[in-house]
Write an enzyme that holds these catalytic residues in place. Structure first.
Site, short mmCIF file in Angstrom:
data_model
loop_
_atom_site.label_atom_id
_atom_site.label_comp_id
_atom_site.label_asym_id
_atom_site.label_seq_id
_atom_site.Cartn_x
_atom_site.Cartn_y
_atom_site.Cartn_z
N HIS A 298 0.85 -1.18 0.00
CA HIS A 298 0.00 0.00 0.00
C HIS A 298 0.89 1.24 0.00
O HIS A 298 1.60 1.51 0.96
CB HIS A 298 -0.88 -0.05 1.26
CG HIS A 298 -1.89 1.06 1.32
ND1 HIS A 298 -2.80 1.17 2.34
CD2 HIS A 298 -2.13 2.10 0.50
CE1 HIS A 298 -3.56 2.24 2.15
NE2 HIS A 298 -3.15 2.83 1.03
N GLU B 286 -2.66 -32.30 -41.80
CA GLU B 286 -3.32 -31.72 -42.96
C GLU B 286 -2.60 -30.50 -43.50
O GLU B 286 -2.58 -30.25 -44.69
CB GLU B 286 -4.76 -31.33 -42.58
CG GLU B 286 -5.62 -31.16 -43.81
CD GLU B 286 -6.93 -30.46 -43.51
OE1 GLU B 286 -7.93 -30.93 -44.03
OE2 GLU B 286 -6.95 -29.46 -42.79
N LYS C 112 -2.78 -27.18 -38.65
CA LYS C 112 -4.15 -27.10 -39.14
C LYS C 112 -4.83 -28.40 -38.76
O LYS C 112 -4.53 -29.45 -39.33
CB LYS C 112 -4.16 -26.89 -40.65
CG LYS C 112 -5.53 -26.72 -41.25
CD LYS C 112 -5.42 -26.29 -42.70
CE LYS C 112 -6.79 -26.11 -43.35
NZ LYS C 112 -7.55 -27.35 -43.39
N ASP D 125 0.24 -4.10 4.30
CA ASP D 125 -0.83 -4.44 5.23
C ASP D 125 -0.90 -5.96 5.33
O ASP D 125 -1.19 -6.64 4.35
CB ASP D 125 -2.16 -3.87 4.73
CG ASP D 125 -2.18 -2.36 4.82
OD1 ASP D 125 -1.91 -1.84 5.92
OD2 ASP D 125 -2.44 -1.70 3.79
#
Lengths: 278, 687
Positions: B62, B416, B274, B70
């Site tokens: 913080h 492919e 592919k 904190d």
């Protein structure tokens, strides 16, 4: 003051002690002139003598530093550098706008609006300034175009017209606002010699009809025939004032004399026989 | 917060205040983004104690008036909190001073953001660490232990872990009656020696949020980012500036690839296999999954609920793009098998999910934000970080730059083909885009080498013609919009400069000189990048899309030139025209509108046409901020086709076809104007 004053002559335009400078150059020095209603005042003098500036001050195209301008008895303008006295009134804006419409001016280079036809040129001010309806403005415009003899050119653009015709349109355009005073600033100087006559003819006609006119010109014939009074200006001052007959025959001042004889020589040289009456 | 209970029996808190009173009293929840918390809920939670081992802790870095950490432990339904100025550590040699502060709401647990100026604790907050904790056996009941001033516990966080002790060393002076018990007391936070201990460890060496990967500076600048901890450090941060909050659509039409005939290698592209399968979009929402086919049909008809429940993704809500592949016995995708599977599913509803695999290759939405404008590579990194791969779902990886080698490898594997995707590309729903290119089954050609020859082959270029024309449309849009803006700005500038009033003329002159003397490209960068950042200081999450930025910068720049053009046109009109209008009694306004402007327009036509042509060609500059106008599309197309000369020649032809008529039209208008002036010029006898 007119010579043949019948009743109490009414002063239409009067300048009192006009001083005007461009930078350090004083172009008008204490110029006081007065034109009565219906009179023609011809202003002559060498170039640079302040003739045109005088007209431009009268129609409020130029401001001046000192002096007063009165039109038809109303104070129209005061020198920008003058401090008005406690009791003195200032020209009112409304009066000024009103008076601007009472004074018409025609320029050496016509200054027609090239993108408008003859009719549109003449109609513009009645439409925009007088806020007349279109048909009425058109009627007025056609009337004045007929007066300058150009009814057959209504829908031509200025570029289609000869210089003389253009200048006549410019006169019609100024007349369409029905001014009480007309200022002519060397309106024939830019014309071919053979076109000068038609313009002078129109002006002569106007004078006959009783228009109050201030004419800056080198046309001595016109000045002699039409002018009620001639003033000779040189170096920003009024050198001599008088009836045309007196001034042209027997100028009192040496400078006037010199100017006139030089002018006469040149006219002979150009073999112009003088203005042609229409 | 009073902790007056004794023993382990939980009971509602007694004492002067309900839980969180102090927390709420200090904050104006209309002005701070911090959670308000609900006291009754907090009290409720106090009754229903979280199970041992499920208590959470958080450490927030913080940056307020002074930087501190904190340190918050979940105890009895609230976050019991200490401010630790130097931060918790793993180093057992140092003891950290800790100041006991007011309890925070449990909602504060993952709070990260900016607390506005003049609010309590104004500054920026990140979730520096979080995890669970458990009390050690010496202090089994943490509430009373804190009350008594000593708690021993064990942390299981992402940065902090192992055994700790926190012990009170004194009492703060009672400053105000309203002060909560123990508030302001000094404590010490001590790391015990254990396997997690690390000498010399310092909190400041680990500055990023465990929640979002941001630093405090990022949060302050409201920079959106996520931190992918699994990725190598250089790739770990993903800039999500382009991700926009948006309600969930049911279906986003998938982006399609354009067919190309040759593989190519290019460092701006990545290459995926592919997949020989079924394109399926998976829409995950609150524990359910809906499957959509390419055409927006219900995918469940083919594949049932094989992706339900969505345990394969770390997201409440997401849209994933991918392909369902059936893996054959040889481990390769088998489309025949897939058809069989899909078919059987529709007919028999028989569970044959075993061979089906979902190859996820794109992420279109994640937890309330649309990612369509996030660059592909970042979308894929984000996808990888939220995907929990398992036998049904795989992340479809890719290779960068080496397209040809990848293609050959894929061919050898009997796959492919490959898909090339521009790494920086956005997701274009429903469009067959040149940013995605698929290589069909044809043989691997030698690619670009073949195209660099003198052969002029328009074939492959013409296939992309629709795309180039699409770019032309953007070019048109840019030109017309910036002309409109430029004309407006130009008129204002010209009038201001001609007004004769320094108050108006001077700013107009400064504007004009500024836009004429700095490069358009830089102006564009300012408007695209710097301007939104400045405005974000006032309006959070404000952004300008590149097209708008392009139009705006071209328009403002054009305005400067148009202003001078208009002014020149007006000044070109003879003084006598003003004089004549004046002596006729026309007002300045009437003179300007009826007499001067019509003539100035005529003067302006030729430079106006010339400027329009320049502008049309000049719009190409916005490619610099990735606006997909003509030249941008052209550069996109020229890479996969490898036909630079052909593509750019086609572009030149397109420009010519568009620009040439402008000159023709302008010429015609000019002639028409001139027509009325033909004939006699005013006679001028020199006297």
């Amino acid at each position: 003051m007119t010579v043949e004053a019948t009743a109490a002559p009414r002063t239409m335009v009067e300048t009192r002690g006009l001083w005007k400078r461009f930078g350090t150059l004083e172009v008008l020095r204490d110029v006081s002139v007065a034109v009565n209603q219906g009179d023609v005042l011809v202003v002559i003098g060498p170039s640079g003598s302040g003739k045109s500036t005088l007209l431009r001050c009268i129609c409020r195209l130029e401001a001046f530093e000192h002096g007063e301008l009165h039109v038809d008895g109303e104070l129209l303008a005061r020198g920008t550098a003058d401090v008005p006295g406690p009791g003195e009134k200032q020209p009112e804006r409304a009066t000024l706008e009103q008076m601007r419409q009472e004074i018409g001016m025609v320029f050496q280079h016509f200054n027609l609006f090239p993108h408008m036809t003859v009719l549109e040129n003449v109609m513009l001010a009645p439409l925009k300034v007088r806020k007349l309806p279109r048909n009425q403005a058109r009627e007025i415009a056609e009337g004045f175009i007929a007066k300058v003899g150009l009814s057959d050119k209504l829908n031509e653009h200025p570029a289609r017209l000869s210089g003389g015709q253009q200048q006549r349109v410019a006169i019609a355009r100024a007349l369409a606002m029905q001014p009480r005073v007309m200022l002519f600033d060397e309106v024939t100087s830019a014309l071919d010699p053979e076109l000068v006559g038609e313009v002078l003819g129109v002006m002569r006609q106007l004078a006959l009809e009783g228009m109050t006119m201030l004419v800056v010109t080198h046309e001595m014939g016109f000045a002699r025939d039409v002018g009620d009074k001639v003033i000779f200006m040189d170096e920003g001052r009024v050198v001599e004032t008088g009836r045309p007959s007196d001034i042209f025959r027997a100028p009192a001042q040496a400078r006037t004399q010199a100017f006139l004889s030089k002018l006469l020589e040149r006219e002979r040289g150009l073999s112009v026989t003088g203005p042609i009456e229409r | 917060m009073p902790r007056r209970r004794s023993g382990s029996a939980p009971e509602p808190r007694a004492g002067q205040a309900a839980p969180l009173t102090r927390y709420q009293a200090k904050r104006d929840f209309g002005k701070t983004p911090e959670p308000a918390g609900d006291p009754s809920e907090a009290a409720q939670r106090a009754v229903s104690q979280p199970p041992r081992g499920r208590r959470r802790f958080v450490v927030q870095r913080h940056r307020a008036t002074r930087l501190h950490f904190d340190f918050r432990l979940e105890i009895d339904g609230v976050l019991v909190s200490w401010a630790v100025p130097k931060g918790p550590t793993l180093d057992p040699a140092v003891r950290r001073m800790a100041v006991h502060v007011e309890d925070h709401s449990l909602e504060y647990f993952d709070f990260e953001g900016v607390i506005p100026a003049r609010q309590y604790g104004a500054g920026d907050v990140i979730v520096w660490d979080w995890g669970i904790w458990e009390p050690e056996d010496e202090t089994p009941d943490p509430g009373p232990a804190v009350h008594d001033g000593e708690l021993k516990f064990r942390l299981h966080g992402e940065k902090l872990s192992g055994r700790y002790t926190i012990v009170r060393t004194g009492r703060a002076e009672r400053r105000r009656a309203s002060g909560e018990e123990g508030e302001g007391d000094p404590w010490l936070l001590i790391k015990k020696r254990d396997e997690a201990a690390s000498a010399g460890w310092d909190a400041e060496d680990h500055p990023r949020s465990v929640k979002t990967g941001r630093t405090n500076d990022d949060v302050k600048a409201r920079r959106d980012a996520v931190w992918v901890s699994r990725a190598p450090a250089a790739d770990a941060e993903i800039d999500l500036a382009a991700a926009v909050p948006e309600p969930t659509p049911d279906f986003i039409a998938p982006m399609l690839a354009t067919l190309t005939d040759r593989p190519f290698s290019d460092p701006d592209w990545l290459y995926e296999i592919k997949w020989d399968g079924y394109r399926i979009e998976a829409v995950v929402r609150d524990g359910t999954v809906r499957l959509w086919t390419r055409n927006g049909k219900d995918g469940a008809a083919y594949f049932g609920d094989f992706l339900s429940p969505p345990t394969w993704i770390d997201a409440r809500e997401a849209i994933v793009d991918g392909e369902v592949v059936a893996i054959g016995p040889d481990g390769r995708p088998d489309f025949g098998l897939l058809q069989e599977a899909g078919g059987r599913r529709t007919r028999a509803r028989k569970a044959i999910e075993e061979p089906l695999v979902y190859q996820a290759f794109d992420l279109l939405r994640l937890d309330g934000r649309s990612l369509l404008h996030v660059p592909l590579e970042d979308r894929k990194r984000l996808l990888r970080s939220v995907l929990r791969e398992q036998h049904r779902v795989k992340y479809a990886g890719h290779l960068v730059a080496e397209g040809r080698a990848f293609y050959e490898a894929a061919a050898q594997q009997g796959l492919e083909g490959i898909i090339a995707k521009l790494r920086s590309s956005r997701y274009e729903p429903g469009r067959r885009s040149p940013a995605w290119l698929k290589n069909g089954g044809s043989s691997a050609g030698s690619g670009r080498e073949r195209a660099t020859g003198l052969m002029f082959d328009l074939g492959p270029v013409l296939r992309f013609l629709p795309d180039l024309l699409n770019g032309l449309l953007i070019t048109f849009l840019l030109t017309v919009s910036s002309m409109i803006i430029g004309t407006g700005v130009g008129i204002v500038l010209a009038l201001a400069r001609l007004s004769g009033r320094a108050m108006l003329a001077r700013p107009a002159l400064i504007y004009t000189e500024f836009f004429r003397t700095t490069p358009l490209l830089v102006q564009m960068f300012w408007i695209n990048f710097s301007l939104p950042a400045v405005i974000r200081g006032f309006v959070p999450y404000f952004d300008i899309d590149p097209l708008t930025a392009g139009i705006l910068s071209l328009g403002l720049n054009t305005g400067a030139y148009f202003g001078e053009m208009f002014r020149g046109g007006i000044l070109a009109i003879e003084r006598g025209q003003w004089d004549a209008a004046h002596v006729l009694g026309l007002s300045r306004r009437d003179a300007f509108l009826s007499v001067i402007t019509p003539q100035a327009v005529k003067v302006i036509i030729p430079p106006f046409a010339a400027n329009t042509m320049l502008l049309l060609k000049g719009t190409a500059i916005v490619a610099g901020i990735s606006v997909a106008e003509l030249t941008y599309k052209a550069s996109l197309v020229s890479v996969p086709t490898g036909r630079f000369v052909e593509v750019w020649t086609v572009v030149a032809v397109i420009y010519f076809v568009v620009i040439y008529p402008i000159g023709v039209v302008a010429g015609a208008i000019e002639r028409r104007y001139k027509a009325s002036e033909r004939g006699a010029r005013p006679g001028r006898a020199g006297r």
